[in-house]
Design a protein around this motif. Structure first.
Motif, PDB file in Angstrom:
ATOM      1  N   LYS A 100      21.293 -54.057 -31.788  1.00 56.52           N
ATOM      2  CA  LYS A 100      22.649 -54.306 -31.315  1.00 56.52           C
ATOM      3  C   LYS A 100      22.958 -53.364 -30.154  1.00 56.52           C
TER       4      LYS A 100
ATOM      5  N   ASP B 208      35.268 -57.179 -26.267  1.00 55.54           N
ATOM      6  CA  ASP B 208      35.383 -58.133 -27.377  1.00 55.54           C
ATOM      7  C   ASP B 208      34.185 -59.071 -27.429  1.00 55.54           C
TER       8      ASP B 208
ATOM      9  N   SER C  21      31.012 -58.304 -26.502  1.00 53.24           N
ATOM     10  CA  SER C  21      29.907 -57.568 -27.121  1.00 53.24           C
ATOM     11  C   SER C  21      30.069 -57.507 -28.626  1.00 53.24           C
ATOM     12  N   GLU C  22      31.286 -57.281 -29.063  1.00 54.27           N
ATOM     13  CA  GLU C  22      31.548 -57.225 -30.505  1.00 54.27           C
ATOM     14  C   GLU C  22      31.258 -58.570 -31.169  1.00 54.27           C
ATOM     15  N   ALA C  23      31.654 -59.657 -30.508  1.00 51.14           N
ATOM     16  CA  ALA C  23      31.414 -60.996 -31.061  1.00 51.14           C
ATOM     17  C   ALA C  23      29.920 -61.279 -31.191  1.00 51.14           C
TER      18      ALA C  23
ATOM     19  N   SER D 187      26.280 -68.235 -27.417  1.00 47.09           N
ATOM     20  CA  SER D 187      26.697 -67.085 -26.617  1.00 47.09           C
ATOM     21  C   SER D 187      27.405 -67.525 -25.344  1.00 47.09           C
TER      22      SER D 187
ATOM     23  N   ASN E  71      27.469 -58.937 -31.374  1.00 43.72           N
ATOM     24  CA  ASN E  71      26.895 -58.007 -32.345  1.00 43.72           C
ATOM     25  C   ASN E  71      27.222 -58.391 -33.779  1.00 43.72           C
ATOM     26  N   GLU E  72      28.382 -58.978 -33.983  1.00 43.82           N
ATOM     27  CA  GLU E  72      28.784 -59.344 -35.346  1.00 43.82           C
ATOM     28  C   GLU E  72      28.418 -60.776 -35.714  1.00 43.82           C
ATOM     29  N   GLY E  73      28.383 -61.675 -34.733  1.00 50.09           N
ATOM     30  CA  GLY E  73      28.185 -63.085 -35.046  1.00 50.09           C
ATOM     31  C   GLY E  73      26.820 -63.658 -34.722  1.00 50.09           C
TER      32      GLY E  73
ATOM     33  N   PRO F 175      23.060 -60.230 -36.140  1.00 47.36           N
ATOM     34  CA  PRO F 175      22.531 -60.111 -37.508  1.00 47.36           C
ATOM     35  C   PRO F 175      21.470 -61.158 -37.837  1.00 47.36           C
ATOM     36  N   GLU F 176      21.653 -62.372 -37.336  1.00 49.32           N
ATOM     37  CA  GLU F 176      20.685 -63.433 -37.581  1.00 49.32           C
ATOM     38  C   GLU F 176      19.378 -63.158 -36.834  1.00 49.32           C
TER      39      GLU F 176
END
Length: 395
Positions: free
Chosen positions: A254, A307, A309-311, A286, A313-315, A318-319
């Motif tokens: 991330k 926001d 980058s956060e989206a 993306s 990294n979180e959405g 992880p996959e």
């Protein structure tokens, strides 16, 4: 600063077209700069999951060439078997048609496009961003970098970090009508032959796309692997339309996907499945997220592009990170997994659901049940085994 658009999208692939579409249909002033002229050939297997097809906000039926119901598996060219699903596992398309179709949707929504604009530089100035091309310069308030695996935007903005380099070879191959008819709804997958890689054959409307992928450190072996895979498939290929290689960058950590007034998406951001090398689904997601983030920033709903980058990294990440862990286990015991898919309906069902996009790699950990606490250790050990196999393979 004088601007030519509110947002410049650098690159008209799936990520760029989806970003432009999302912005334009909400009234954004969008300019796409594309280095080639569409339609253009793009090296890619062209497989789409049912989930991503459903996520695209318009009908793409016209550019779907094949629906895949069966997978013929092999391990080290042998131990072949076929598994079949009652509904379509994936959908096959040619990227020249698919990418042009997405671009036309963005244009219809109000985006503008300039072809033959090869980006050479990018500078963030007070109140905006200026992009230099071989033909001139263009200014905007925000830039979305979707200029592919060798992204100029990502490199110049310090966003080309923590990337694992992969490589693939693909050939577009003609075959007889009998093979096209017989295998028209079947994908071929060979695994275990090449550490960290695999081979694939995807049927298209009037030919087959045949490819192999692996870590870039083993790139010199790919062409030979491709040739041996062709012979083992059983398909009587008659001619080679084209054969090309291309890089596959994979983000393994991330981090930032924005820098000031610039964001990156798709291959430019390294958003690629480390197990399969598939990047279309992450490009679609993306790109859409980048379009939404840019619009929110321009409208004052968010104070920065952090926001986005956060989206990601979180959405999204992880996959991708979990896919890397699954890849480690897969490469440690490929024959065991091969036999499990062949003999256990539960394993085949889970595999099929991942292909269709109904399940994710995060569900693999859950499949360990009461033993899932060992997942981290199993992935770590598998990673060591994989690295050892790469070293041994290279001699």
């Amino acid at each position: 600063m004088q601007t030519d658009a509110d947002v410049i999208v650098a690159g008209a692939g799936p990520a760029g077209s989806m970003a432009a579409f999302e912005l334009a249909r909400r009234g954004g002033n969008v300019l796409i700069l594309e280095k080639t002229v569409f339609p253009r050939y793009k090296v890619c297997g062209g497989g789409l999951t049912r989930k991503i097809v459903e996520e695209i906000p318009f009908d793409i039926t016209s550019v779907i060439e094949r629906e895949i119901f069966s997978v013929q598996f092999s391990c080290r060219y042998t131990n072949q078997f076929t598994r079949t699903s009652s509904d379509a596992l994936i959908f096959c398309t040619m990227r020249d048609n698919f990418d042009l179709f997405l671009l036309n949707q963005a244009i219809a929504a109000g985006a503008r496009i300039l072809f033959n604009e090869h980006i050479t530089g990018i500078d963030q100035e007070r109140g905006g961003v200026r992009i230099q091309t071989r033909n001139g310069s263009f200014g905007s308030r925000v830039v979305i970098g979707t200029d592919g695996a060798s992204s100029v935007v990502a490199n110049r903005c310090g966003l080309c970090k923590d990337l694992f380099p992969g490589m693939a070879w693909e050939a577009e191959m003609d075959a007889g009508e009998a093979d096209l008819l017989h295998y028209g709804n079947t994908v071929f997958l060979d695994w275990g032959t090449f550490p960290g890689g695999y081979g694939w054959i995807f049927p298209k409307g009037d030919h087959f796309s045949v490819g192999v992928g692996a870590p870039a450190s083993l790139a010199r072996y790919l062409k030979q692997y491709n040739q041996l895979f062709l012979k083992s498939s059983g398909i009587q290929f008659t001619d080679i339309r084209s054969m090309k290689s291309w890089p596959i960058p994979v983000k393994f950590r991330k981090g930032d996907f924005h820098s000031g007034l610039v964001v990156v998406a798709g291959d430019a951001a390294g958003l690629t499945d480390p197990l399969t090398g598939e990047g279309i689904s992450y490009a679609i997601r993306s790109g859409s997220l980048a379009g939404h983030a840019a619009l929110s920033f321009l409208q004052g709903s968010s104070s920065s592009l952090a926001d986005y980058s956060e989206a990601i990294n979180e959405g999204v990440m992880p996959e991708i990170l979990e896919a890397g862990r699954v890849k480690a286990i897969f490469n440690a015991v490929p024959l065991t997994i091969h036999k499990a898919v062949q003999k256990k309906d539960r394993v085949w069902s889970a595999f099929g659901k991942i292909l269709k996009g109904e399940r994710t790699y995060l569900d693999v950990r859950r499949g360990f049940g009461k033993w899932k606490f060992l997942w981290g250790a199993a992935c770590w050990l598998s990673g060591l085994i994989y690295q050892f196999r790469v070293i041994r393979f290279r001699g």
